[in-house]
Design a protein around this motif. Structure first.
Motif, PDB file in Angstrom:
ATOM      1  N   SER A 118      31.265   2.744 147.117  1.00 36.77           N
ATOM      2  CA  SER A 118      31.998   2.106 146.029  1.00 36.77           C
ATOM      3  C   SER A 118      33.062   3.054 145.502  1.00 36.77           C
ATOM      4  O   SER A 118      33.098   4.237 145.856  1.00 36.77           O
ATOM      5  CB  SER A 118      31.031   1.735 144.892  1.00 36.77           C
ATOM      6  OG  SER A 118      30.040   0.840 145.338  1.00 36.77           O
ATOM      7  N   ALA A 119      33.943   2.534 144.642  1.00 37.72           N
ATOM      8  CA  ALA A 119      34.915   3.387 143.961  1.00 37.72           C
ATOM      9  C   ALA A 119      34.154   4.468 143.192  1.00 37.72           C
ATOM     10  O   ALA A 119      32.999   4.246 142.782  1.00 37.72           O
ATOM     11  CB  ALA A 119      35.772   2.553 143.014  1.00 37.72           C
ATOM     12  N   PRO A 120      34.739   5.644 142.985  1.00 38.70           N
ATOM     13  CA  PRO A 120      34.007   6.783 142.399  1.00 38.70           C
ATOM     14  C   PRO A 120      33.234   6.460 141.120  1.00 38.70           C
ATOM     15  O   PRO A 120      32.046   6.795 141.016  1.00 38.70           O
ATOM     16  CB  PRO A 120      35.105   7.806 142.139  1.00 38.70           C
ATOM     17  CG  PRO A 120      36.111   7.526 143.196  1.00 38.70           C
ATOM     18  CD  PRO A 120      36.110   6.035 143.354  1.00 38.70           C
ATOM     19  N   PHE A 121      33.883   5.816 140.154  1.00 43.20           N
ATOM     20  CA  PHE A 121      33.185   5.505 138.901  1.00 43.20           C
ATOM     21  C   PHE A 121      32.071   4.490 139.132  1.00 43.20           C
ATOM     22  O   PHE A 121      30.983   4.600 138.556  1.00 43.20           O
ATOM     23  CB  PHE A 121      34.167   4.991 137.850  1.00 43.20           C
ATOM     24  CG  PHE A 121      33.499   4.582 136.570  1.00 43.20           C
ATOM     25  CD1 PHE A 121      32.935   5.546 135.733  1.00 43.20           C
ATOM     26  CD2 PHE A 121      33.423   3.252 136.199  1.00 43.20           C
ATOM     27  CE1 PHE A 121      32.300   5.169 134.549  1.00 43.20           C
ATOM     28  CE2 PHE A 121      32.797   2.878 135.017  1.00 43.20           C
ATOM     29  CZ  PHE A 121      32.234   3.834 134.188  1.00 43.20           C
ATOM     30  N   ILE A 144      39.991  12.767 137.590  1.00 42.13           N
ATOM     31  CA  ILE A 144      38.866  12.168 136.863  1.00 42.13           C
ATOM     32  C   ILE A 144      37.989  11.367 137.814  1.00 42.13           C
ATOM     33  O   ILE A 144      36.751  11.485 137.802  1.00 42.13           O
ATOM     34  CB  ILE A 144      39.373  11.276 135.712  1.00 42.13           C
ATOM     35  CG1 ILE A 144      40.059  12.125 134.642  1.00 42.13           C
ATOM     36  CG2 ILE A 144      38.221  10.484 135.094  1.00 42.13           C
ATOM     37  CD1 ILE A 144      40.747  11.325 133.562  1.00 42.13           C
ATOM     38  N   GLU A 145      38.615  10.543 138.658  1.00 41.44           N
ATOM     39  CA  GLU A 145      37.844   9.751 139.610  1.00 41.44           C
ATOM     40  C   GLU A 145      37.083  10.651 140.583  1.00 41.44           C
ATOM     41  O   GLU A 145      35.925  10.369 140.916  1.00 41.44           O
ATOM     42  CB  GLU A 145      38.766   8.801 140.372  1.00 41.44           C
ATOM     43  CG  GLU A 145      39.271   7.637 139.531  1.00 41.44           C
ATOM     44  CD  GLU A 145      39.940   6.581 140.384  1.00 41.44           C
ATOM     45  OE1 GLU A 145      40.461   6.938 141.461  1.00 41.44           O
ATOM     46  OE2 GLU A 145      39.945   5.413 139.972  1.00 41.44           O
ATOM     47  N   SER A 146      37.736  11.704 141.031  1.00 38.94           N
ATOM     48  CA  SER A 146      37.075  12.648 141.940  1.00 38.94           C
ATOM     49  C   SER A 146      35.851  13.271 141.286  1.00 38.94           C
ATOM     50  O   SER A 146      34.809  13.449 141.934  1.00 38.94           O
ATOM     51  CB  SER A 146      38.050  13.751 142.368  1.00 38.94           C
ATOM     52  OG  SER A 146      39.177  13.228 143.019  1.00 38.94           O
ATOM     53  N   ALA A 183      34.078   4.668 152.174  1.00 39.76           N
ATOM     54  CA  ALA A 183      34.969   3.778 151.435  1.00 39.76           C
ATOM     55  C   ALA A 183      35.345   4.359 150.074  1.00 39.76           C
ATOM     56  O   ALA A 183      36.399   4.031 149.535  1.00 39.76           O
ATOM     57  CB  ALA A 183      34.311   2.408 151.252  1.00 39.76           C
ATOM     58  N   THR A 184      34.494   5.227 149.533  1.00 35.51           N
ATOM     59  CA  THR A 184      34.776   5.852 148.242  1.00 35.51           C
ATOM     60  C   THR A 184      36.067   6.654 148.293  1.00 35.51           C
ATOM     61  O   THR A 184      36.884   6.605 147.368  1.00 35.51           O
ATOM     62  CB  THR A 184      33.613   6.774 147.821  1.00 35.51           C
ATOM     63  OG1 THR A 184      32.385   6.026 147.820  1.00 35.51           O
ATOM     64  CG2 THR A 184      33.851   7.355 146.433  1.00 35.51           C
ATOM     65  N   ILE A 185      36.257   7.369 149.383  1.00 36.86           N
ATOM     66  CA  ILE A 185      37.468   8.184 149.546  1.00 36.86           C
ATOM     67  C   ILE A 185      38.698   7.294 149.652  1.00 36.86           C
ATOM     68  O   ILE A 185      39.732   7.548 149.024  1.00 36.86           O
ATOM     69  CB  ILE A 185      37.342   9.087 150.784  1.00 36.86           C
ATOM     70  CG1 ILE A 185      36.160  10.037 150.615  1.00 36.86           C
ATOM     71  CG2 ILE A 185      38.636   9.871 151.012  1.00 36.86           C
ATOM     72  CD1 ILE A 185      35.848  10.855 151.847  1.00 36.86           C
ATOM     73  N   PHE A 186      38.584   6.215 150.435  1.00 35.20           N
ATOM     74  CA  PHE A 186      39.721   5.303 150.562  1.00 35.20           C
ATOM     75  C   PHE A 186      40.080   4.681 149.219  1.00 35.20           C
ATOM     76  O   PHE A 186      41.260   4.601 148.853  1.00 35.20           O
ATOM     77  CB  PHE A 186      39.406   4.198 151.567  1.00 35.20           C
ATOM     78  CG  PHE A 186      40.481   3.130 151.610  1.00 35.20           C
ATOM     79  CD1 PHE A 186      41.613   3.317 152.378  1.00 35.20           C
ATOM     80  CD2 PHE A 186      40.358   1.971 150.860  1.00 35.20           C
ATOM     81  CE1 PHE A 186      42.613   2.353 152.407  1.00 35.20           C
ATOM     82  CE2 PHE A 186      41.354   1.004 150.871  1.00 35.20           C
ATOM     83  CZ  PHE A 186      42.483   1.190 151.654  1.00 35.20           C
ATOM     84  N   LEU A 187      39.068   4.235 148.477  1.00 34.82           N
ATOM     85  CA  LEU A 187      39.316   3.580 147.199  1.00 34.82           C
ATOM     86  C   LEU A 187      39.935   4.536 146.188  1.00 34.82           C
ATOM     87  O   LEU A 187      40.704   4.125 145.315  1.00 34.82           O
ATOM     88  CB  LEU A 187      38.007   3.006 146.651  1.00 34.82           C
ATOM     89  CG  LEU A 187      37.438   1.820 147.447  1.00 34.82           C
ATOM     90  CD1 LEU A 187      36.018   1.500 147.000  1.00 34.82           C
ATOM     91  CD2 LEU A 187      38.328   0.603 147.304  1.00 34.82           C
ATOM     92  N   MET A 188      39.610   5.818 146.307  1.00 36.02           N
ATOM     93  CA  MET A 188      40.143   6.812 145.395  1.00 36.02           C
ATOM     94  C   MET A 188      41.657   6.938 145.540  1.00 36.02           C
ATOM     95  O   MET A 188      42.380   7.093 144.551  1.00 36.02           O
ATOM     96  CB  MET A 188      39.473   8.165 145.660  1.00 36.02           C
ATOM     97  CG  MET A 188      39.773   9.218 144.600  1.00 36.02           C
ATOM     98  SD  MET A 188      39.038  10.811 145.058  1.00 36.02           S
ATOM     99  CE  MET A 188      37.326  10.368 145.288  1.00 36.02           C
ATOM    100  N   PHE A 189      42.142   6.854 146.784  1.00 32.57           N
ATOM    101  CA  PHE A 189      43.571   7.082 147.037  1.00 32.57           C
ATOM    102  C   PHE A 189      44.327   5.815 147.467  1.00 32.57           C
ATOM    103  O   PHE A 189      45.537   5.730 147.280  1.00 32.57           O
ATOM    104  CB  PHE A 189      43.743   8.153 148.112  1.00 32.57           C
ATOM    105  CG  PHE A 189      43.174   9.491 147.732  1.00 32.57           C
ATOM    106  CD1 PHE A 189      43.862  10.330 146.871  1.00 32.57           C
ATOM    107  CD2 PHE A 189      41.942   9.906 148.221  1.00 32.57           C
ATOM    108  CE1 PHE A 189      43.346  11.562 146.508  1.00 32.57           C
ATOM    109  CE2 PHE A 189      41.415  11.143 147.867  1.00 32.57           C
ATOM    110  CZ  PHE A 189      42.114  11.964 147.010  1.00 32.57           C
TER     111      PHE A 189
END
Length: 208
Positions: free
Chosen positions: A29-32, A156-158, A181-187
């Motif tokens: 998922s996205a980081p948060f 912050i997301e990282s 997918a977390t890495i992709f969603l971050m950027f």
């Protein structure tokens, strides 16, 4: 104003659907969101309630510094979003697929739905999402003013992603909600949101 209100409500319903779908494809998922899901798995509290607690903290900190009247809209969003995430996660999308192709399709679908939902909210300019309140707050602090907001957001997301990863490694099995997918969603999410925002501006202008 009514049209913007409907678009705004549609936006955060789409975000709730997307967040719930991201939990189901198990690619990350996205980081948060990974942070809230790992906390939920650790505490056995539903993820929507964890989200409410975290987002309330963001809104409260932002309000203490800015005294913005939109605080009431943000509070309504916090509770509504948390309840909707619980509803979709535990009642509607109560499934899991082993097939990697289906899981990838779910990831693509969720990513696009989330970007569209955020674009809708940005289009209305009615109120920031709670996480955006927190990013703006940090960016307004003296040590961070010299940095672009996009860079502050990534940091912050990282940070949330790293904390989520350690929660998974120390207390859960593996990384849990953190994945490729977390890495992709971050950027990669931001450019997609920009694309949908441009499309939203064009479409809603034409139907106005």
């Amino acid at each position: 104003m009514l049209k913007r209100g409907i678009i705004y409500l549609t936006g955060f319903v789409l975000i709730a659907i997307a967040v719930s779908l991201h939990y189901k494809h198990n690619l990350g998922s996205a980081p948060f969101d990974a942070f809230t899901m790992n906390l939920a798995n650790l505490s056995n509290i539903k993820v929507g309630y964890i989200s409410i607690i975290c987002n309330l903290s963001f809104v409260a900190l932002y309000f203490i510094k800015n005294r913005n009247k939109d605080i009431f809209i943000s509070l309504a969003v916090v509770f509504s979003l948390g309840i909707l995430v619980n509803f979709f996660t535990y009642n509607v999308f109560d499934f899991y697929y082993e097939n990697i192709f289906i899981r990838f399709l779910l990831f693509v679908l969720a990513t696009n739905i989330c970007a569209l939902g955020v674009a809708f909210i940005l289009y209305t300019k009615l109120s920031m999402m709670p996480f955006e309140c927190f990013v703006n707050l940090i960016n307004s602090l003296k040590p961070f003013k010299k940095y672009q907001m996009s860079r502050v957001r990534v940091v912050i997301e990282s940070s949330f992603g790293i904390v989520a990863m350690f929660i998974g490694l120390l207390f859960l099995k593996g990384f849990a909600a953190v994945g490729i997918a977390t890495i992709f969603l971050m950027f990669g999410q931001a450019p997609l949101i920009t694309l949908y925002l441009k499309l939203s501006n064009k479409v809603f202008k034409e139907i106005a």
